[in-house]
Design an enzyme around this catalytic site. Structure first.
Site, PDB file in Angstrom:
ATOM      1  N   ASN A  87       0.847  -1.198   0.000  1.00 48.16           N
ATOM      2  CA  ASN A  87       0.000   0.000   0.000  1.00 48.16           C
ATOM      3  C   ASN A  87       0.884   1.250   0.000  1.00 48.16           C
ATOM      4  O   ASN A  87       0.760   2.132   0.866  1.00 48.16           O
ATOM      5  CB  ASN A  87      -0.921  -0.015   1.220  1.00 48.16           C
ATOM      6  CG  ASN A  87      -2.204   0.772   0.987  1.00 48.16           C
ATOM      7  OD1 ASN A  87      -2.388   1.360  -0.079  1.00 48.16           O
ATOM      8  ND2 ASN A  87      -3.085   0.792   1.962  1.00 48.16           N
ATOM      9  N   HIS A 104      -7.759   2.519   9.429  1.00 48.71           N
ATOM     10  CA  HIS A 104      -8.346   1.276   8.926  1.00 48.71           C
ATOM     11  C   HIS A 104      -9.690   0.968   9.580  1.00 48.71           C
ATOM     12  O   HIS A 104     -10.577   0.406   8.933  1.00 48.71           O
ATOM     13  CB  HIS A 104      -7.390   0.102   9.142  1.00 48.71           C
ATOM     14  CG  HIS A 104      -6.358  -0.022   8.079  1.00 48.71           C
ATOM     15  ND1 HIS A 104      -5.154   0.636   8.125  1.00 48.71           N
ATOM     16  CD2 HIS A 104      -6.343  -0.730   6.916  1.00 48.71           C
ATOM     17  CE1 HIS A 104      -4.435   0.340   7.055  1.00 48.71           C
ATOM     18  NE2 HIS A 104      -5.136  -0.472   6.293  1.00 48.71           N
TER      19      HIS A 104
END
Length: 520
Positions: free
Chosen positions: A331, A365
């Site tokens: 990521n 997240h």
């Protein structure tokens, strides 16, 4: 694969195909509005009425950006956007309807974009101020070049278009407002970049990942790790091993989604920069001098790449030997956002900065405890890796380092799988139940290795202290050296003194002879 995943996959593939048409738009305003309308349509398909959340967040950030001082707008945006992200995830406890999972992904990416553009505006304001105050010609020259390729002056509608453009709106990758602005200008596309060829070179691995994902999902489902059977009928070693195929399945799913998201950007022409400018994921070009020289030599063909939107380095994530190196391949555009807007802005010791960055990542997240159990383990792993690198690896030869790296790679992948269970199981009770069933093995290994590192470090430090102490006691000053040499000379006559003694003896002998002759 459930129905939501099929819809999600279909929308990604449709976005890739749409890029072929989107690139044909030559007018910047047309690109803005078409991209935004398509992006809003995608969000409505996956979110329905819950599109109000990203719309509200975007509107409030526009107010923050244009109603607060440039010196603090980035901090205000950061605090507000992350507070609203928490509200978004717990609003169902307050009587509101819980948003769909895909809306969560949309909200996450828009949060990064809106906070990121406020940081860009602040940095532009700061560098302009430095340019006015600077007295050094060299500093002025550097600031002028930086502003030329970094400064942003968005209008309220520009912020809205940037937030809702269809490129990356579903699952990323993150890209700066300046990168979006460069895409609208279409310089790279007009320069002859073959987006379709670049897309094919990137997408060919997706079918392999998809097949691997489907097979492992069938034979090693995550639900089995949550059931009673694996704890009742299977051994300790099987539970330790089962984490590996589950984490492999997770990687194949993420790899497929990330690569398809990159292809959406590539087909739209987003993130294409000259190779000579050394583009970085999320940032764009990092070597502005190359862009300056390329502007001067327009007749020379330019080679472009899409490294700016490169979000996942699959080989690096799987085969680099350390957790630190592996995370840098994962990521990568979000890693850039975290490094630029969190890690580098904190003026504290490195371990504290790493812990705060990982906490921000876990918070971004979600609210599930599994994210925190997973990501807040990372700083301790990084500390142990750094210890062993200094104490062991650097002292080994080439063959020793090669063997060390393979062992470190094995430990890294097991640590990733161990943390991955928390990331996937999410709940604290299911995560701790599974970890407890395997004796918290990798937490124990982490403590054990940390203890060894500290012990070895203690032994080395004591040995160094003894060497320093012996060196101090063995030191002989100049006065002592002179006294020692004088004593040595007195104990052992020199050649000059021997010659003097022999001359004296011969003189005495000759004198005796003369006296004897006189007597006679």
């Amino acid at each position: 694969m459930n129905a939501d995943d099929i819809v999600y996959l279909s929308l990604l593939l449709a976005s890739i195909a749409f890029g072929q048409l989107y690139r044909q738009l030559k007018c910047q305003e047309a690109r803005k509005w078409v991209g935004t309308i398509v992006g809003l349509g995608l969000i409505v398909i996956v979110s329905g009425i819950h599109i109000l959340h990203p719309l509200f967040l975007t509107g409030t950030n526009i107010l923050i950006l244009f109603c607060t001082k440039k010196s603090v707008c980035h901090f205000v945006s950061f605090g507000w956007s992350f507070m609203y992200l928490l509200f978004f995830r717990v609003c169902h406890y307050m009587g509101l309807e819980m948003p769909p999972a895909h809306t969560n992904a949309v909200q996450m990416m828009i949060t990064l974009k809106l906070v990121g553009i406020c940081f860009e505006v602040h940095d532009t304001w700061k560098k302009r101020g430095q340019l006015k105050k600077s007295e050094s010609e060299e500093d002025k020259k550097n600031l002028v070049i930086q502003l030329k390729y970094e400064e942003v002056d968005p209008s309220p509608m520009d912020v809205f278009h940037y937030a809702f453009n269809y490129v990356g709106v579903l699952t990323g990758p993150y890209y700066k407002y300046r990168v979006y602005s460069d895409m609208l200008k279409g310089t790279a596309i007009d320069g002859g970049v073959d987006c379709f060829k670049s897309m094919l070179q990137r997408i060919w691995v997706v079918p392999l990942y998809a097949v691997a994902f489907l097979l492992t999902a069938h034979y090693f489902p995550l639900s089995f790790a949550e059931g009673k059977e694996i704890f009742r009928d299977y051994s300790f070693m099987y539970r330790v091993w089962y984490m590996t195929p589950v984490f492999f399945n997770f990687r194949m799913r993420i790899y497929s989604g990330f690569v398809l998201s990159e292809c959406v950007c590539i087909m739209a022409g987003l993130g294409a920069y000259p190779v000579s400018s050394e583009p970085k994921p999320g940032r764009g070009p990092s070597k502005y001098e190359a862009l300056e020289s390329s502007d001067e030599k327009e007749t020379v063909p330019k080679e472009y790449n899409f490294e700016t939107v490169h979000n996942i380095d699959e080989f690096g994530a799987d085969f680099t030997p350390t957790v630190r190196a592996g995370m840098r391949c994962w990521n990568m555009t979000v890693q850039y956002w975290l490094a630029t807007n969190v890690y580098k802005r904190v003026t504290m010791a490195r371990p504290i900065k790493e812990a705060l960055t990982m906490f921000t990542s876990a918070y971004w997240h979600g609210v599930h405890s599994g994210y925190y159990l997973s990501m807040l383990t990372v700083p301790f792993i990084l500390a142990v890796e750094d210890y062993f690198d200094k104490l062991v690896r650097r002292k080994l030869g080439e063959t020793g380092q090669y063997m060390y790296d393979w062992f470190a790679w094995f430990v890294k992948m097991q640590n990733f799988a161990y943390m991955g269970m928390a990331f996937l199981l999410l709940r604290v009770d299911t995560t701790l139940h599974y970890w407890h069933s395997i004796g918290y093995i990798y937490h124990g290994l982490l403590v054990f290795m940390h203890g060894i590192a500290q012990y070895v470090n203690l032994i080395f430090s004591k040995a160094q202290q003894k060497l320093k102490k012996s060196a101090v006691t063995a030191h002989v000053d100049d006065y002592t050296k002179v006294r020692f040499l004088k004593t040595k000379d007195e104990g052992k006559p020199s050649k000059e003194s021997d010659n003097h003694k022999s001359v004296t003896a011969s003189t005495k002998t000759n004198g005796d002879v003369v006296e004897d002759k006189k007597t006679q």
